[in-house]
Scaffold this motif. Structure first.
Motif, PDB file in Angstrom:
ATOM      1  N   ALA A   7       0.998  -1.486   0.341  1.00 32.34           N
ATOM      2  CA  ALA A   7      -0.100   0.387  -0.215  1.00 32.34           C
ATOM      3  C   ALA A   7       0.957   1.160  -0.309  1.00 32.34           C
ATOM      4  O   ALA A   7       1.685   1.804   0.684  1.00 32.34           O
ATOM      5  CB  ALA A   7      -0.679  -0.033   0.852  1.00 32.34           C
ATOM      6  N   THR A   8       0.341   2.517  -0.711  1.00 36.01           N
ATOM      7  CA  THR A   8       0.810   3.151  -0.417  1.00 36.01           C
ATOM      8  C   THR A   8       0.205   4.606  -0.976  1.00 36.01           C
ATOM      9  O   THR A   8      -0.989   4.527  -1.065  1.00 36.01           O
ATOM     10  CB  THR A   8       2.707   3.558  -1.974  1.00 36.01           C
ATOM     11  OG1 THR A   8       1.085   3.840  -3.183  1.00 36.01           O
ATOM     12  CG2 THR A   8       3.100   2.320  -2.215  1.00 36.01           C
ATOM     13  N   LEU A   9       0.827   6.297  -0.650  1.00 38.40           N
ATOM     14  CA  LEU A   9       0.827   7.475  -0.405  1.00 38.40           C
ATOM     15  C   LEU A   9       1.166   8.246  -1.008  1.00 38.40           C
ATOM     16  O   LEU A   9       2.277   8.693  -0.544  1.00 38.40           O
ATOM     17  CB  LEU A   9      -0.493   7.592   1.021  1.00 38.40           C
ATOM     18  CG  LEU A   9      -0.904   8.697   0.731  1.00 38.40           C
ATOM     19  CD1 LEU A   9      -2.312   9.086   0.215  1.00 38.40           C
ATOM     20  CD2 LEU A   9      -0.873   8.554   1.900  1.00 38.40           C
ATOM     21  N   SER A  10       0.902   9.198  -1.564  1.00 36.30           N
ATOM     22  CA  SER A  10       1.468  10.735  -2.221  1.00 36.30           C
ATOM     23  C   SER A  10       1.658  11.765  -0.692  1.00 36.30           C
ATOM     24  O   SER A  10       1.090  11.372  -0.354  1.00 36.30           O
ATOM     25  CB  SER A  10       1.163  11.233  -2.951  1.00 36.30           C
ATOM     26  OG  SER A  10       0.125  11.737  -2.721  1.00 36.30           O
ATOM     27  N   GLN A  60      16.059   0.033  -7.381  1.00 33.61           N
ATOM     28  CA  GLN A  60      15.080   1.085  -8.277  1.00 33.61           C
ATOM     29  C   GLN A  60      13.909   1.963  -7.270  1.00 33.61           C
ATOM     30  O   GLN A  60      14.619   3.032  -7.049  1.00 33.61           O
ATOM     31  CB  GLN A  60      14.500   0.599  -8.509  1.00 33.61           C
ATOM     32  CG  GLN A  60      13.750   2.047  -9.949  1.00 33.61           C
ATOM     33  CD  GLN A  60      13.021   0.886 -10.848  1.00 33.61           C
ATOM     34  OE1 GLN A  60      13.607   0.917 -12.208  1.00 33.61           O
ATOM     35  NE2 GLN A  60      11.676   1.494 -10.411  1.00 33.61           N
ATOM     36  N   VAL A  61      13.574   1.285  -6.513  1.00 29.98           N
ATOM     37  CA  VAL A  61      13.095   2.129  -5.102  1.00 29.98           C
ATOM     38  C   VAL A  61      14.002   2.936  -4.202  1.00 29.98           C
ATOM     39  O   VAL A  61      13.206   3.874  -3.769  1.00 29.98           O
ATOM     40  CB  VAL A  61      11.200   1.193  -5.137  1.00 29.98           C
ATOM     41  CG1 VAL A  61      10.923   2.064  -3.846  1.00 29.98           C
ATOM     42  CG2 VAL A  61      10.487   1.344  -6.233  1.00 29.98           C
ATOM     43  N   ASN A  62      14.438   1.601  -3.663  1.00 30.44           N
ATOM     44  CA  ASN A  62      15.303   2.237  -2.552  1.00 30.44           C
ATOM     45  C   ASN A  62      15.646   3.696  -3.071  1.00 30.44           C
ATOM     46  O   ASN A  62      16.015   4.786  -1.872  1.00 30.44           O
ATOM     47  CB  ASN A  62      16.041   1.917  -1.751  1.00 30.44           C
ATOM     48  CG  ASN A  62      15.407   0.661  -1.079  1.00 30.44           C
ATOM     49  OD1 ASN A  62      14.002   1.063  -0.782  1.00 30.44           O
ATOM     50  ND2 ASN A  62      15.664  -0.294  -0.434  1.00 30.44           N
ATOM     51  N   TRP A 338       6.908   5.757  -0.160  1.00 33.24           N
ATOM     52  CA  TRP A 338       7.532   4.766  -0.638  1.00 33.24           C
ATOM     53  C   TRP A 338       7.000   3.990  -0.979  1.00 33.24           C
ATOM     54  O   TRP A 338       7.629   2.748  -2.180  1.00 33.24           O
ATOM     55  CB  TRP A 338       8.696   4.197   0.712  1.00 33.24           C
ATOM     56  CG  TRP A 338       9.435   3.358   0.643  1.00 33.24           C
ATOM     57  CD1 TRP A 338      10.723   2.994   0.241  1.00 33.24           C
ATOM     58  CD2 TRP A 338       9.358   1.407   0.334  1.00 33.24           C
ATOM     59  NE1 TRP A 338      11.434   1.693  -0.164  1.00 33.24           N
ATOM     60  CE2 TRP A 338       9.978   1.335   0.067  1.00 33.24           C
ATOM     61  CE3 TRP A 338       7.735   0.822   0.201  1.00 33.24           C
ATOM     62  CZ2 TRP A 338      10.271  -0.911  -0.730  1.00 33.24           C
ATOM     63  CZ3 TRP A 338       7.551  -0.327  -0.417  1.00 33.24           C
ATOM     64  CH2 TRP A 338       9.360  -1.117  -0.607  1.00 33.24           C
ATOM     65  N   VAL A 339       5.663   3.473  -0.461  1.00 40.50           N
ATOM     66  CA  VAL A 339       4.847   3.169  -0.549  1.00 40.50           C
ATOM     67  C   VAL A 339       4.180   3.280  -2.353  1.00 40.50           C
ATOM     68  O   VAL A 339       3.599   2.607  -3.839  1.00 40.50           O
ATOM     69  CB  VAL A 339       3.653   2.343   0.397  1.00 40.50           C
ATOM     70  CG1 VAL A 339       2.183   1.724  -0.637  1.00 40.50           C
ATOM     71  CG2 VAL A 339       4.121   1.875   1.469  1.00 40.50           C
ATOM     72  N   ARG A 340       4.067   3.950  -2.550  1.00 43.79           N
ATOM     73  CA  ARG A 340       3.702   5.049  -3.861  1.00 43.79           C
ATOM     74  C   ARG A 340       4.886   4.968  -4.801  1.00 43.79           C
ATOM     75  O   ARG A 340       4.176   4.566  -6.269  1.00 43.79           O
ATOM     76  CB  ARG A 340       3.393   6.814  -3.587  1.00 43.79           C
ATOM     77  CG  ARG A 340       3.304   7.386  -4.709  1.00 43.79           C
ATOM     78  CD  ARG A 340       3.320   8.715  -4.949  1.00 43.79           C
ATOM     79  NE  ARG A 340       4.308   9.487  -3.883  1.00 43.79           N
ATOM     80  CZ  ARG A 340       5.444   9.804  -5.743  1.00 43.79           C
ATOM     81  NH1 ARG A 340       5.933   9.158  -6.793  1.00 43.79           N
ATOM     82  NH2 ARG A 340       6.526   9.782  -4.743  1.00 43.79           N
ATOM     83  N   MET A 341       6.307   5.117  -4.561  1.00 49.30           N
ATOM     84  CA  MET A 341       7.024   4.456  -5.689  1.00 49.30           C
ATOM     85  C   MET A 341       6.801   3.595  -5.935  1.00 49.30           C
ATOM     86  O   MET A 341       7.437   3.214  -7.213  1.00 49.30           O
ATOM     87  CB  MET A 341       8.174   5.074  -4.586  1.00 49.30           C
ATOM     88  CG  MET A 341       8.640   7.045  -4.572  1.00 49.30           C
ATOM     89  SD  MET A 341      10.275   7.076  -3.089  1.00 49.30           S
ATOM     90  CE  MET A 341       9.844   8.608  -3.251  1.00 49.30           C
ATOM     91  N   SER A 347       7.235   1.549 -11.596  1.00 46.73           N
ATOM     92  CA  SER A 347       7.600  -0.059 -11.120  1.00 46.73           C
ATOM     93  C   SER A 347       6.401  -0.418 -11.600  1.00 46.73           C
ATOM     94  O   SER A 347       7.020  -1.846 -11.461  1.00 46.73           O
ATOM     95  CB  SER A 347       7.707   0.409  -9.895  1.00 46.73           C
ATOM     96  OG  SER A 347       8.158   2.036  -8.662  1.00 46.73           O
ATOM     97  N   GLU A 348       5.597  -0.432 -11.385  1.00 43.58           N
ATOM     98  CA  GLU A 348       4.693  -2.188 -12.509  1.00 43.58           C
ATOM     99  C   GLU A 348       5.211  -2.317 -13.425  1.00 43.58           C
ATOM    100  O   GLU A 348       4.839  -3.367 -13.883  1.00 43.58           O
ATOM    101  CB  GLU A 348       3.346  -1.357 -12.559  1.00 43.58           C
ATOM    102  CG  GLU A 348       2.716  -0.774 -10.944  1.00 43.58           C
ATOM    103  CD  GLU A 348       1.873  -2.103  -9.990  1.00 43.58           C
ATOM    104  OE1 GLU A 348       1.732  -3.690 -10.486  1.00 43.58           O
ATOM    105  OE2 GLU A 348       2.013  -2.451  -8.400  1.00 43.58           O
ATOM    106  N   GLN A 349       6.011  -1.397 -14.600  1.00 47.41           N
ATOM    107  CA  GLN A 349       6.186  -1.801 -15.697  1.00 47.41           C
ATOM    108  C   GLN A 349       7.953  -3.191 -15.458  1.00 47.41           C
ATOM    109  O   GLN A 349       7.352  -3.707 -15.835  1.00 47.41           O
ATOM    110  CB  GLN A 349       7.010  -1.073 -16.631  1.00 47.41           C
ATOM    111  CG  GLN A 349       7.443  -0.797 -17.504  1.00 47.41           C
ATOM    112  CD  GLN A 349       5.859  -1.608 -18.567  1.00 47.41           C
ATOM    113  OE1 GLN A 349       5.110  -1.122 -18.133  1.00 47.41           O
ATOM    114  NE2 GLN A 349       6.791  -2.522 -19.734  1.00 47.41           N
TER     115      GLN A 349
END
Length: 433
Positions: A7-10, A60-62, A338-341, A347-349
């Motif tokens: 789960a994420t949030l901006s 990549q996200v970190n 972090w979750v948003r990223m 990221s989904e790609q």
């Protein structure tokens, strides 16, 4: 079962950042703190699937997060499915919960109901208008979002194409169930000399498969009535028809111990003791790995839509993972970001490129025409899920569906077993515990 959730949030639509915020409540207004000035740490719990299958995405996200939050330390750890829930419950009880946690999509309801997760603003996440419906529902309770879909999964037919070729003259899995049953009879006859061989290895206690047949006939595990309560509906006529159909298939084609569940079904296929299983796509790797299977089957095992009753594909249970921010996170702004990223389009790609189903229909669409992903990608859009009832966790914990199936294969009638199961569910299903 293998499942996953995130789960994420901006930053623009932040949740409460103080550790003392009320359970599950969003902050009344966005924070104006610059990300470069945020300090502290964000503890992230991911399942070990991410470490094994897409460590490049994690890195990549970190890296992206570190560039935006240079003063915040990421404390990342990987966990096993068999022990994660116990570890999380203990961490929540002791006040040491992670800020971000991956949850299997059947694990989310318990934590949404008991206030362990932070409420999220759906519109602040990439592709939220196009999330796969069944997966988004695993993150939603009483019209409120508590986690963000991470990736999806669906069960498919996984079969030995050489066995079908040798027995039927075609290496393709038939598209209708009537044709499939005819092919299975030929496969069973061709390999009748192989001890313990099942043309279709469909385990007796495999309740995810059993409920797929219930769904195919228009039945359901439970329904929400006009009085505002859930009640078991397995004894309803359509549910019983679907369940009887499943039972008949198991009894006819499974030549193993009918009390054994689906945990090792990929090994049965990989050791060439089965022609077809109803499985998660990832189970193909188990069937072709050394020890658990046969590497030489790499190009022999194929995936296809599992034919179901009424000339339609068998409805699949929707698998997958979600990501959530815990309600008392001391660094909710950074945790949500972090979750948003991690669930962004970019990221989904990365997941799509690895033949893993994404959380949204836009990026899912091309996978419907790709040979390696078509069966699962086409199944996931109309997949079913377990009831979003407060007491569902207790029903799973007490193995009510598994016990019902075991009772049927021990000799109890479908009618009696479903009535007993519904009575047991009705005692638990509306109680959040």
């Amino acid at each position: 079962m293998k499942r996953q959730v995130l789960a994420t949030l901006s930053t623009a639509a932040l949740l409460a950042t103080a550790a003392g915020c009320s359970s599950g409540s969003p902050s009344p207004s966005p924070t104006n703190v610059d990300a470069k000035d945020v300090t502290g740490s964000v503890t992230v719990w991911l399942m070990n699937d991410a470490q094994k299958s897409w460590p490049d995405l994690v890195q990549q996200v970190n890296d992206e997060f570190a560039a935006k939050y240079p003063k915040v330390q990421i404390k990342l750890s990987y966990h096993e499915w068999g022990t994660k829930v116990g570890e999380l419950d203990e961490a929540l009880a002791s006040g040491q919960a992670p800020d971000v946690v991956e949850l299997g999509n059947t694990e989310t309801l318990k934590y949404m109901v008991n206030g362990s997760l932070l409420k999220l603003d759906r519109g602040s996440f990439d592709n939220s208008d196009n999330w796969i419906k069944g997966l988004a529902e695993t993150c939603t309770y009483k019209d409120t979002l508590y986690c963000v879909p991470y990736y999806a999964g669906a069960r498919v037919g996984l079969y030995n194409s050489k066995m079908f070729q040798d027995a039927t003259g075609s290496a393709e899995l038939p598209q209708s169930e009537d044709q499939l049953l005819g092919a299975l009879d030929k496969v069973a006859n061709k390999y009748k000399g192989t001890p313990g061989y099942s043309a279709l290895y469909l385990p007796g206690p495999y309740w995810y498969a059993a409920m797929s047949y219930v769904n195919a006939y228009g039945g359901a595990i439970a329904r929400y009535d006009s009085s505002g309560n859930w009640h078991g509906t397995l004894h309803d006529t359509k549910s019983q028809q679907g369940l009887q159909h499943f039972v008949d298939l198991v009894r006819k084609y499974n030549k193993g111990d009918l009390k054994v569940n689906e945990q090792d079904q990929a090994k049965v296929l990989g050791h060439e003791k089965a022609g077809l299983i109803y499985a998660n796509g990832w189970e193909q790797s188990v069937a072709t790995a050394p020890i658990t299977g046969t590497p030489a089957l790499q190009d022999v095992l194929k995936v296809a839509a599992m034919p179901g009753p009424n000339d339609k594909p068998l409805p699949s249970f929707i698998g997958g993972s979600d990501l959530a921010v815990t309600a008392k996170s001391a660094n909710a702004q950074a945790a949500a970001d972090w979750v948003r990223m991690f669930t962004s389009t970019k990221s989904e790609q990365v997941l799509v490129d690895k033949d893993t189903l994404p959380n949204n229909l836009v990026q899912l669409a091309p996978m419907k025409n790709k040979a390696t992903t078509a069966a699962a990608a086409n199944a996931v859009q109309d997949a079913w899920f377990t009831p979003a009832a407060p007491g569902w966790g207790a029903i799973e914990k007490q193995n009510i569906l598994t016990n019902m199936l075991n009772a049927i294969f021990a000799g109890k009638s479908v009618e009696d077993a479903t009535k007993e199961a519904d009575a047991q569910m009705d005692q638990l299903i509306n109680d959040a515990g």
